[in-house]
Design a protein around this motif. Structure first.
Motif, short mmCIF file in Angstrom:
data_model
loop_
_atom_site.label_atom_id
_atom_site.label_comp_id
_atom_site.label_asym_id
_atom_site.label_seq_id
_atom_site.Cartn_x
_atom_site.Cartn_y
_atom_site.Cartn_z
N MET A 365 5.95 -2.84 10.52
CA MET A 365 7.01 -3.60 11.16
C MET A 365 7.31 -2.97 12.68
O MET A 365 7.79 -3.63 13.66
N ASP A 366 6.83 -1.55 12.59
CA ASP A 366 6.90 -0.76 13.81
C ASP A 366 5.48 -0.13 14.18
O ASP A 366 5.03 0.85 13.30
N ARG A 367 4.98 -0.25 15.05
CA ARG A 367 3.84 0.37 15.51
C ARG A 367 3.56 1.73 15.53
O ARG A 367 2.66 2.31 15.29
N ASP A 368 4.84 2.30 16.06
CA ASP A 368 4.84 3.62 16.25
C ASP A 368 5.10 4.45 14.90
O ASP A 368 5.14 5.80 14.69
N GLN A 369 5.11 3.66 13.77
CA GLN A 369 5.28 4.23 12.41
C GLN A 369 4.00 4.15 11.27
O GLN A 369 4.35 4.37 10.22
N THR A 370 3.12 4.00 12.03
CA THR A 370 1.69 3.72 11.10
C THR A 370 1.47 4.97 10.28
O THR A 370 0.83 4.71 9.08
N ALA A 371 1.76 6.24 10.63
CA ALA A 371 1.40 7.34 9.80
C ALA A 371 2.45 7.28 8.75
O ALA A 371 1.82 7.67 7.55
N GLY A 372 3.58 6.82 8.66
CA GLY A 372 4.53 6.75 7.57
C GLY A 372 3.88 5.43 6.62
O GLY A 372 4.00 5.74 5.36
N TYR A 373 3.41 4.56 7.22
CA TYR A 373 3.03 3.29 6.38
C TYR A 373 1.76 3.84 5.79
O TYR A 373 1.39 3.31 4.57
N GLN A 374 0.87 4.58 6.31
CA GLN A 374 -0.37 4.99 5.87
C GLN A 374 -0.09 5.82 4.42
O GLN A 374 -0.81 6.03 3.64
N ALA A 375 1.01 6.83 4.77
CA ALA A 375 1.32 7.55 3.56
C ALA A 375 1.90 6.81 2.38
O ALA A 375 1.21 7.23 1.05
N MET A 376 2.53 5.61 2.67
CA MET A 376 2.81 4.82 1.45
C MET A 376 1.51 4.21 0.60
O MET A 376 1.31 4.41 -0.58
N VAL A 377 0.61 3.80 1.73
CA VAL A 377 -0.65 3.14 1.16
C VAL A 377 -1.47 4.53 0.13
O VAL A 377 -2.09 4.11 -0.82
N SER A 378 -1.54 5.47 0.59
CA SER A 378 -2.01 6.73 0.04
C SER A 378 -1.72 6.98 -1.34
O SER A 378 -2.15 7.49 -2.19
N GLU A 379 -0.29 7.07 -1.35
CA GLU A 379 0.45 7.17 -2.63
C GLU A 379 0.21 6.18 -3.61
O GLU A 379 -0.06 6.51 -4.94
N LEU A 380 0.02 4.96 -3.36
CA LEU A 380 -0.27 3.80 -4.13
C LEU A 380 -1.88 3.95 -4.56
O LEU A 380 -2.11 3.88 -5.84
N ARG A 381 -2.58 4.60 -3.73
CA ARG A 381 -4.13 4.50 -4.10
C ARG A 381 -4.24 5.79 -4.79
O ARG A 381 -4.96 5.74 -5.94
N ASN A 382 -3.38 6.78 -4.88
CA ASN A 382 -3.79 7.91 -5.61
C ASN A 382 -3.11 7.45 -7.09
O ASN A 382 -3.39 8.36 -7.87
N ALA A 383 -2.14 6.63 -7.17
CA ALA A 383 -1.71 6.15 -8.45
C ALA A 383 -2.58 5.33 -9.01
O ALA A 383 -2.58 4.52 -10.22
N GLY A 384 -3.85 4.67 -8.35
CA GLY A 384 -4.75 3.91 -8.97
C GLY A 384 -4.31 2.33 -8.53
O GLY A 384 -4.95 1.42 -9.42
N ILE A 385 -3.88 2.32 -7.52
CA ILE A 385 -3.46 0.93 -7.45
C ILE A 385 -3.98 0.32 -6.01
O ILE A 385 -3.97 1.18 -5.06
N ARG A 386 -4.42 -0.77 -6.13
CA ARG A 386 -5.09 -1.25 -5.06
C ARG A 386 -3.97 -1.30 -3.83
O ARG A 386 -2.95 -2.15 -4.04
N ALA A 387 -4.32 -0.93 -2.58
CA ALA A 387 -3.39 -1.00 -1.71
C ALA A 387 -4.00 -1.04 -0.25
O ALA A 387 -5.14 -0.26 0.03
N GLU A 388 -3.23 -1.40 0.61
CA GLU A 388 -3.99 -1.48 2.32
C GLU A 388 -2.73 -1.61 3.24
O GLU A 388 -1.61 -2.22 2.87
N MET A 389 -2.77 -1.15 4.39
CA MET A 389 -1.81 -1.19 5.30
C MET A 389 -2.32 -2.30 6.31
O MET A 389 -3.68 -2.57 6.39
N PHE A 390 -1.53 -3.20 6.75
CA PHE A 390 -1.79 -4.25 7.46
C PHE A 390 -2.48 -3.79 8.75
O PHE A 390 -1.75 -2.98 9.61
#
Length: 479
Positions: A365-390
């Motif tokens: 939603m905000d291009r300057d916040q991609t680090a935060g979005y990537q952190a969400m993706v990593s948390e999901l992946r570490n839990a074994g869930i398929r995930a990606e950032m747009f």
């Protein structure tokens, strides 16, 4: 690029096919079930390369300078001819012979992979297709052949085809005895007789009689030359395929021994039956031969109701490994055609998941916040869930949502400036949203209701995503 530069047309070569994620997932699930049965019977996996020295595929070598009839071939730097494997059995014979001293005997293995045939493609006939084979090398008795038949029956049951198949069994030694009794000695005439017998299910007794004699003309007027047998010779063959017991020979004894094994293990004639019309390769097979035939009706290209037919076959091939070693090496095996079997499972509704679950998509939603979005993706992946950032270029919310929908995503995660300030995110369950939206006809109401969408604390993302029914079901299948 220069505007005048000619673009390359994106063309798929004839006889080959692309496979998308849904088909790959469904076929992988099918093969996993086949593997499970093979391993339950004590077979271990082995993998051989797609290329072999052409001479190792001996029976397919053409009489030309470039050996490319039937197989795809090339020369390596040493000017030795290599060919893409035509089947999975010849490579196994080479592997066993090359590792003879270290392998257990009998050697029980299975293989799954693509094979390649340099032949004219047509409807349902491909130049690249997948097989799943199992073989026992070093066991001479009918017990090994009977086991193959029982294993094929168990595979069909595991795939949900119980009551819709029969494994049909015959013996090349019996067929050879019948040919001898009918005084059929020439190679070409033997081949013509066996081809005629193989058409019993398609043309019936009278059709086979014509093919054993001068020949048969089909509905279109095309004429197929027959085997040229006399009336007396024809009758010997027709008596055999009509069920008349042939004279005692080794093949009959082997079939009786196999039948006793089937019955003692609980495999009745409804699952495995002796059928004199089963014919396999003239020189390749040396003893028991078998096919697994699906018995449910389908409509052919002419609109006629016919049985689905064969999805697997096999038999004893005692001469193949002996091409590499001086001592005789008995062997038996079976092969399942993956594409044809997959078609059958589609028709019966047993192919499994047609479209795999896509990844959870974290919207940007905000291009300057991609680090935060990537952190969400990593948390999901570490839990074994398929995930990606747009990762697309658009900032448009609707287009990002459409992307997730096209990916078959179970959910998207939305965090704008307001959510970030409050330490929350919006989770949109796309599957539940689609169901809820079916009852909403007004666009304003849809925007107000936001079907399938809910809010949760930023720290609860993994827990809430795991609780979504589609994700929970997918995670259950992974364990």
């Amino acid at each position: 690029m220069n505007d005048k530069q000619k673009l390359i047309a994106p063309r798929l070569p004839r006889g080959f096919e692309d496979r998308a994620a849904g088909e790959i997932a469904a076929v992988d699930e099918m093969i996993a079930k086949i593997r499970a049965v093979y391993e339950r019977y004590g077979f271990d996996p082995v993998e051989t390369p797609m290329f072999e020295f052409t001479e190792a595929l001996g029976k397919f070598l053409p009489d030309t300078d470039r050996p490319n009839a039937g197989v795809f071939s090339l020369q390596d730097d040493d000017e030795q001819w290599l060919s893409l494997r035509y089947d999975l059995t010849a490579p196994l014979a080479r592997y066993f012979a090359e590792n003879y001293e270290t392998l257990p005997k009998p050697y029980r293995s299975y293989r799954a992979g693509y094979v390649f045939r340099n032949e004219k493609p047509g409807p349902g006939r491909f130049r690249q297709f997948m097989q799943v084979d199992a073989d026992t090398v070093g066991a001479p008795g009918p017990e090994a052949d009977a086991e193959m038949c029982m294993m094929l029956a168990d595979v069909m049951d595991a795939l949900g085809l119980a009551g819709k198949y029969v494994v049909k069994v015959n013996n090349r030694k019996v067929l050879d005895g019948v040919l001898q009794s009918a005084d059929v000695t020439g190679y070409e005439q033997k081949l013509a007789v066996l081809r005629a017998i193989d058409k019993l299910d398609k043309f019936g007794i009278e059709g086979v009689r014509l093919l054993l004699g001068e020949g048969r003309k089909d509905e279109s007027g095309d004429f197929t030359k027959g085997a040229g047998l006399s009336g007396a010779q024809q009758q010997v063959v027709l008596d055999f395929i009509s069920g008349k017991t042939p004279d005692e020979n080794e093949g009959v004894e082997e079939l009786r021994a196999m039948q006793a094994l089937f019955l003692s293990a609980g495999y009745g004639n409804d699952r495995i039956e002796i059928d004199p019309s089963i014919v396999r390769g003239l020189e390749y097979y040396t003893g028991p031969v078998f096919e697994v035939v699906l018995t449910f009706p389908v409509t052919n290209e002419k609109g006629q109701q016919v049985v689905f037919g064969s999805v697997g076959s096999g038999g004893r091939y005692d001469g193949l490994v002996s091409r590499f070693r001086r001592e005789p090496v008995p062997a038996t095996g079976c092969s399942i055609g993956v594409s044809r079997l997959a078609t059958a499972l589609k028709l019966t509704g047993n192919l499994g998941q047609q479209e795999p679950m896509g990844p959870v998509v974290v919207l940007v939603m905000d291009r300057d916040q991609t680090a935060g979005y990537q952190a969400m993706v990593s948390e999901l992946r570490n839990a074994g869930i398929r995930a990606e950032m747009f990762l697309g270029q658009t900032k448009n919310f609707g287009k990002q949502l459409a992307y997730a929908d096209k990916r078959n995503s179970p959910a998207v995660i939305i965090e704008g400036g307001d959510e970030r300030a409050r330490g929350v995110v919006q989770i949109k369950d796309l599957i539940a949203g689609k169901e809820a939206a079916k009852s909403i006809t007004d666009n304003v109401e849809w925007k107000t209701e936001r079907p399938g969408q809910f809010e949760c604390a930023r720290s609860e993302i993994v827990e809430k995503i795991k609780a979504l029914p589609a994700v929970a079901a997918w995670l259950a299948r992974q364990t």
